[in-house]
Design a protein around this motif. Sequence first.
Motif, PDB file in Angstrom:
ATOM      1  N   PHE A 124      -6.391  -4.606   2.601  1.00 26.38           N
ATOM      2  CA  PHE A 124      -7.183  -4.042   1.513  1.00 26.38           C
ATOM      3  C   PHE A 124      -7.349  -5.033   0.373  1.00 26.38           C
ATOM      4  O   PHE A 124      -6.522  -5.919   0.161  1.00 26.38           O
ATOM      5  N   SER A 126     -11.249  -0.544  -1.272  1.00 26.54           N
ATOM      6  CA  SER A 126     -12.043  -1.181  -0.223  1.00 26.54           C
ATOM      7  C   SER A 126     -11.194  -2.055   0.688  1.00 26.54           C
ATOM      8  O   SER A 126     -10.090  -2.476   0.334  1.00 26.54           O
ATOM      9  N   GLN A 127     -11.748  -2.337   1.859  1.00 21.97           N
ATOM     10  CA  GLN A 127     -11.078  -3.165   2.856  1.00 21.97           C
ATOM     11  C   GLN A 127     -11.461  -4.623   2.645  1.00 21.97           C
ATOM     12  O   GLN A 127     -12.618  -4.950   2.371  1.00 21.97           O
ATOM     13  N   VAL A 183       0.843  -1.197   0.000  1.00 17.19           N
ATOM     14  CA  VAL A 183       0.000   0.000   0.000  1.00 17.19           C
ATOM     15  C   VAL A 183       0.878   1.247   0.000  1.00 17.19           C
ATOM     16  O   VAL A 183       1.793   1.366   0.807  1.00 17.19           O
ATOM     17  N   THR A 199      -9.406   7.564  -1.906  1.00 14.04           N
ATOM     18  CA  THR A 199      -8.781   7.035  -0.692  1.00 14.04           C
ATOM     19  C   THR A 199      -7.364   7.550  -0.487  1.00 14.04           C
ATOM     20  O   THR A 199      -6.837   7.492   0.623  1.00 14.04           O
ATOM     21  N   ILE A 215      -6.629   1.700  -4.645  1.00 14.38           N
ATOM     22  CA  ILE A 215      -7.182   0.831  -3.607  1.00 14.38           C
ATOM     23  C   ILE A 215      -8.458   1.469  -3.082  1.00 14.38           C
ATOM     24  O   ILE A 215      -8.457   2.600  -2.595  1.00 14.38           O
TER      25      ILE A 215
END
Length: 275
Positions: free
Chosen positions: A241, A259-260, A150, A171, A257
Amino acid sequence: TSQLQSLFFWSNGAHSNYNAGFAALHVRNYNGLTLDTNLTWSHALGNKAENQDDDTTTSNSFDPNYDYGTLRFDRKLVLNILGSYNLPFGRGDDSLAHRLVRNWTISPIFSWFGGQPLHVATGSGQEWGQTSALGADSILTAPDTFGNAVHAASGTSGTVATTGNPAKGGTGLNLFADPAAVYGAFRPAILGVDNTSTGGMIRGMCHWNMDFALARKLQVSERLSATVNAQVFNAFNHVQFDDPSVSLQSPQSFGVIRSQLNAPRVVELGLHLDF
């Protein structure tokens, strides 16, 4: 007038192979420790990078093996560790403090697995006339030094990864430190020039998780006992993620990215009676 608008021919021409090495360590009641550990190193290959029960078409109907490569569900490494340990506390005298801390058991479960393949798509599935395939992969033209973690990315570089711009509600996270450079490292596959459509595969993010349980059995009487326990899922409240979309057709969302993947920590308390 034409009575035939379209004609599909389905066949079982796909094939795949899976090879793996497996290492395991088992400990049985050694000073209160019971442990099971296993590590799998594997590779899944096939000429259609989907699950085995998928009903789809090849990107190049003239050569079904044009799509031969790493399958989308492949994971090179998977590690699992689970065990149970009787905590060595309170084994001395029969004082109240020792009674409170004795006979507790902790049972952790740890898992770690490598990233799944991310196939950088070339188009919409219409490259050579097919109507239901996901489309051919693109071709990587530079060394894969992109990483798979990330990164904080503002998404303001031209037209690439703009949906991740936090100033516009994004995000601010991307799989790549420089999404525009990674996007520019791929080109569409060229039929008759490239001998494969799977040259644009990179790896998604690795994932890990830790759960554990803490339990104690209390002997109330000869016939009655009770077990109290606490179970903790995602013990470290570690956020993970989902892998992002990577398609040359959608530069604005490339690597963004969104969503979790996992859920926040969950704690469950329990009481079990035996009589």
